[in-house]
Design a protein around this motif. Structure first.
Motif, PDB file in Angstrom:
ATOM      1  N   GLU A  55      -9.663   5.224 -14.125  1.00 11.71           N
ATOM      2  CA  GLU A  55      -9.328   4.902 -12.739  1.00 11.71           C
ATOM      3  C   GLU A  55      -7.866   4.506 -12.607  1.00 11.71           C
ATOM      4  OE1 GLU A  55     -12.723   2.812 -10.314  1.00 11.71           O
ATOM      5  OE2 GLU A  55     -12.857   2.117 -12.388  1.00 11.71           O
ATOM      6  N   ALA A  56      -7.371   3.756 -13.577  1.00 12.26           N
ATOM      7  CA  ALA A  56      -5.965   3.350 -13.546  1.00 12.26           C
ATOM      8  C   ALA A  56      -5.044   4.564 -13.631  1.00 12.26           C
ATOM      9  CB  ALA A  56      -5.673   2.375 -14.683  1.00 12.26           C
ATOM     10  N   VAL A  57      -5.365   5.487 -14.496  1.00 16.70           N
ATOM     11  CA  VAL A  57      -4.557   6.701 -14.623  1.00 16.70           C
ATOM     12  C   VAL A  57      -4.545   7.483 -13.314  1.00 16.70           C
ATOM     13  CG1 VAL A  57      -4.396   8.943 -15.772  1.00 16.70           C
ATOM     14  CG2 VAL A  57      -4.861   6.891 -17.115  1.00 16.70           C
ATOM     15  N   ASP A  58      -5.712   7.603 -12.681  1.00 18.26           N
ATOM     16  CA  ASP A  58      -5.799   8.331 -11.409  1.00 18.26           C
ATOM     17  C   ASP A  58      -4.962   7.658 -10.324  1.00 18.26           C
ATOM     18  OD1 ASP A  58      -7.457  10.215 -12.510  1.00 18.26           O
ATOM     19  OD2 ASP A  58      -9.309   9.357 -11.712  1.00 18.26           O
ATOM     20  N   LYS A  59      -5.027   6.341 -10.249  1.00 17.36           N
ATOM     21  CA  LYS A  59      -4.274   5.654  -9.196  1.00 17.36           C
ATOM     22  C   LYS A  59      -2.776   5.762  -9.436  1.00 17.36           C
ATOM     23  CE  LYS A  59      -4.252   1.667  -6.187  1.00 17.36           C
ATOM     24  NZ  LYS A  59      -5.037   0.517  -5.697  1.00 17.36           N
ATOM     25  N   ILE A  60      -2.352   5.631 -10.681  1.00 16.15           N
ATOM     26  CA  ILE A  60      -0.932   5.805 -10.979  1.00 16.15           C
ATOM     27  C   ILE A  60      -0.494   7.216 -10.606  1.00 16.15           C
ATOM     28  CG2 ILE A  60       0.789   5.906 -12.823  1.00 16.15           C
ATOM     29  CD1 ILE A  60      -0.841   3.675 -14.233  1.00 16.15           C
ATOM     30  N   GLY A  61      -1.330   8.193 -10.893  1.00 21.37           N
ATOM     31  CA  GLY A  61      -0.999   9.570 -10.529  1.00 21.37           C
ATOM     32  C   GLY A  61      -0.811   9.740  -9.033  1.00 21.37           C
ATOM     33  N   THR A  62      -1.650   9.092  -8.248  1.00 22.36           N
ATOM     34  CA  THR A  62      -1.516   9.161  -6.794  1.00 22.36           C
ATOM     35  C   THR A  62      -0.207   8.534  -6.340  1.00 22.36           C
ATOM     36  OG1 THR A  62      -3.926   9.103  -6.517  1.00 22.36           O
ATOM     37  CG2 THR A  62      -2.586   8.524  -4.606  1.00 22.36           C
ATOM     38  N   TRP A  63       0.116   7.381  -6.894  1.00 18.09           N
ATOM     39  CA  TRP A  63       1.389   6.734  -6.551  1.00 18.09           C
ATOM     40  C   TRP A  63       2.582   7.609  -6.918  1.00 18.09           C
ATOM     41  CZ3 TRP A  63       3.437   2.211  -4.439  1.00 18.09           C
ATOM     42  CH2 TRP A  63       2.498   1.346  -3.865  1.00 18.09           C
ATOM     43  N   ARG A  64       2.522   8.208  -8.091  1.00 23.15           N
ATOM     44  CA  ARG A  64       3.641   9.067  -8.509  1.00 23.15           C
ATOM     45  C   ARG A  64       3.805  10.253  -7.561  1.00 23.15           C
ATOM     46  NH1 ARG A  64       2.951  10.029 -14.954  1.00 23.15           N
ATOM     47  NH2 ARG A  64       4.978  11.064 -14.684  1.00 23.15           N
ATOM     48  N   GLU A  65       2.687  10.856  -7.201  1.00 29.46           N
ATOM     49  CA  GLU A  65       2.739  12.040  -6.343  1.00 29.46           C
ATOM     50  C   GLU A  65       3.216  11.693  -4.938  1.00 29.46           C
ATOM     51  OE1 GLU A  65      -0.274  15.562  -4.685  1.00 29.46           O
ATOM     52  OE2 GLU A  65      -0.959  14.118  -6.190  1.00 29.46           O
ATOM     53  N   ARG A  66       2.741  10.596  -4.390  1.00 32.88           N
ATOM     54  CA  ARG A  66       3.068  10.247  -3.006  1.00 32.88           C
ATOM     55  C   ARG A  66       4.463   9.640  -2.846  1.00 32.88           C
ATOM     56  NH1 ARG A  66      -1.136   8.602   0.421  1.00 32.88           N
ATOM     57  NH2 ARG A  66       0.540   7.850   1.791  1.00 32.88           N
ATOM     58  N   THR A  67       4.905   8.852  -3.830  1.00 33.58           N
ATOM     59  CA  THR A  67       6.123   8.069  -3.646  1.00 33.58           C
ATOM     60  C   THR A  67       7.286   8.475  -4.532  1.00 33.58           C
ATOM     61  OG1 THR A  67       5.567   6.386  -5.307  1.00 33.58           O
ATOM     62  CG2 THR A  67       4.706   6.066  -3.065  1.00 33.58           C
ATOM     63  N   GLY A  68       7.007   9.154  -5.625  1.00 31.22           N
ATOM     64  CA  GLY A  68       8.080   9.506  -6.555  1.00 31.22           C
ATOM     65  C   GLY A  68       8.489   8.377  -7.475  1.00 31.22           C
ATOM     66  N   ILE A  69       7.650   7.331  -7.618  1.00 28.80           N
ATOM     67  CA  ILE A  69       8.015   6.254  -8.533  1.00 28.80           C
ATOM     68  C   ILE A  69       8.027   6.780  -9.967  1.00 28.80           C
ATOM     69  CG2 ILE A  69       7.125   4.418  -7.055  1.00 28.80           C
ATOM     70  CD1 ILE A  69       4.723   4.210  -9.035  1.00 28.80           C
ATOM     71  N   ASP A  75       0.836  -1.201   0.000  1.00 29.04           N
ATOM     72  CA  ASP A  75       0.000   0.000   0.000  1.00 29.04           C
ATOM     73  C   ASP A  75       0.869   1.248   0.000  1.00 29.04           C
ATOM     74  OD1 ASP A  75       0.184   1.095   3.011  1.00 29.04           O
ATOM     75  OD2 ASP A  75       0.142  -1.100   3.036  1.00 29.04           O
ATOM     76  N   LEU A  76       0.248   2.374  -0.244  1.00 24.38           N
ATOM     77  CA  LEU A  76       0.976   3.639  -0.386  1.00 24.38           C
ATOM     78  C   LEU A  76       1.754   4.017   0.868  1.00 24.38           C
ATOM     79  CD1 LEU A  76      -1.447   5.931  -2.390  1.00 24.38           C
ATOM     80  CD2 LEU A  76       0.969   5.570  -2.904  1.00 24.38           C
ATOM     81  N   ASP A  77       1.141   3.885   2.033  1.00 25.56           N
ATOM     82  CA  ASP A  77       1.827   4.290   3.259  1.00 25.56           C
ATOM     83  C   ASP A  77       3.059   3.424   3.518  1.00 25.56           C
ATOM     84  OD1 ASP A  77      -0.008   6.290   3.701  1.00 25.56           O
ATOM     85  OD2 ASP A  77      -1.230   5.102   5.080  1.00 25.56           O
ATOM     86  N   THR A  78       2.904   2.119   3.338  1.00 26.98           N
ATOM     87  CA  THR A  78       4.036   1.216   3.531  1.00 26.98           C
ATOM     88  C   THR A  78       5.137   1.508   2.534  1.00 26.98           C
ATOM     89  OG1 THR A  78       2.554  -0.515   4.366  1.00 26.98           O
ATOM     90  CG2 THR A  78       4.725  -1.210   3.600  1.00 26.98           C
ATOM     91  N   ALA A  79       4.752   1.743   1.285  1.00 23.87           N
ATOM     92  CA  ALA A  79       5.739   2.034   0.253  1.00 23.87           C
ATOM     93  C   ALA A  79       6.484   3.327   0.543  1.00 23.87           C
ATOM     94  CB  ALA A  79       5.049   2.117  -1.112  1.00 23.87           C
TER      95      ALA A  79
END
Length: 315
Positions: A273-287, A206-210
């Motif tokens: 939905e996939a685009v939105d979730k990837i965007g969240t991951w990019r913003e939160r984690t810098g992947i 999950d995002l927090d763990t990552a």
């Protein structure tokens, strides 16, 4: 300069796939414009699937794909350090890199799946010893590749000893292929990543763990004076995208998963939905790289759909 965002296809052939199955997916991956094709390195199925017709070897597969593809990067998430001695593994990986024209990405882990070791007679030491061996393996493999031509490499460790190795063959990529390390260990994993990794990968979390684990890697880099920005951050998520609810439900059923669970824990839903979730991951984690775990290897339309309707929106 910021690295462009890359989507990569990741397969789990121990669940039931032949080399020809993998070749079809790899060629579809390349034709659709993805950056890379990866596979797991396992010898035993997981869960309730039959696993038939049985496992394929990761490095035999990569050698074949090296000659039957021309552009995509190739690699494993992750090769198990328990499976192979580091010297022969360095030779095999260098050969695949040469055979592919310099497209190998070298993912190495400590090994974790005890049942497959028991099934095929592979020793499975306790966790501490596996990590001690893993650290020596990383030092040996990178040391062999980094040794200047014409010189030899020696190593005197607790578990491995090399004497005057000619450190050949050399990989096509110089000084060496990118090294991938991953996992959720809170101390030794970040320390090894800081020393050896070009990319750090977190699978199925999950995002927090990552976010917390990426920060541990950054702190480990700071402790040894390395710029954490040198390490690419990546993640892996199970893929289940459909153009509409019916297609999404069909794809979830094909892999034995619940749609709501996949939406929570994977990359699932409509393309938007996939685009939105990837965007969240990019913003939160810098992947800057995401590995899409494709579990239904017969569904090449799935691969094409994401390439056509998700990937163009990520630039």
């Amino acid at each position: 300069m910021t690295e462009p965002f890359k989507l990569r296809i990741f397969t789990e052939p121990q669940q039931g796939a032949t080399y020809d199955d993998l070749l079809r997916v790899a060629k579809a991956t390349e034709a659709a414009g993805y950056d890379a094709f990866f596979r797991s390195d396992h010898y035993l199925k997981m869960g309730s699937v039959s696993g038939e017709p049985g496992p394929t070897d990761a490095w035999v597969t990569l050698g074949g794909l090296a000659r039957e593809t021309s552009r995509v990067r190739l690699g494993t998430l992750m090769t198990a350090g328990t499976f192979r001695y580091p010297g022969p593994l360095a030779i095999a990986a260098a050969q695949v890199d040469q055979m592919s024209g310099g497209r190998l990405e070298f993912g190495l882990g400590s090994g974790w799946y005890e049942e497959e070791h028991a099934a095929y007679g592979i020793p499975f030491p306790a966790l501490k010893e596996r990590f001690d061996r893993y650290a020596e393996q990383l030092e040996i493999i990178t040391g062999l590749w980094d040794t200047p031509a014409g010189e030899t490499f020696s190593f005197d460790g607790r578990y491995y000893r090399l004497t005057d190795a000619p450190a050949l063959p050399k990989p096509a990529q110089r000084p060496r292929p990118p090294v991938l390390i991953g996992g959720g260990g809170k101390k030794r994993t970040p320390e090894l990543a800081a020393r050896f990794a070009d990319e750090f990968n977190l699978p199925f979390t999950d995002l927090d763990t990552a976010t917390a684990q990426y920060e541990r890697v950054a702190a480990a880099c700071a402790a040894i004076g390395r710029d954490a920005g040198e390490i690419v951050r990546s993640a892996a998520l199970v893929l289940c995208v459909g153009k509409d609810d019916a297609e999404l439900a069909r794809r979830a059923a094909a892999i034995g998963r619940d749609v709501d669970e996949l939406r929570a824990n994977g990359l699932a839903g409509t393309p938007a939905e996939a685009v939105d979730k990837i965007g969240t991951w990019r913003e939160r984690t810098g992947i800057t790289r995401l590995y899409l775990q494709v579990l239904d290897l017969a569904d090449l339309d799935h691969v094409d759909l994401v390439a056509a309707e998700v990937a163009p929106q990520l630039s």
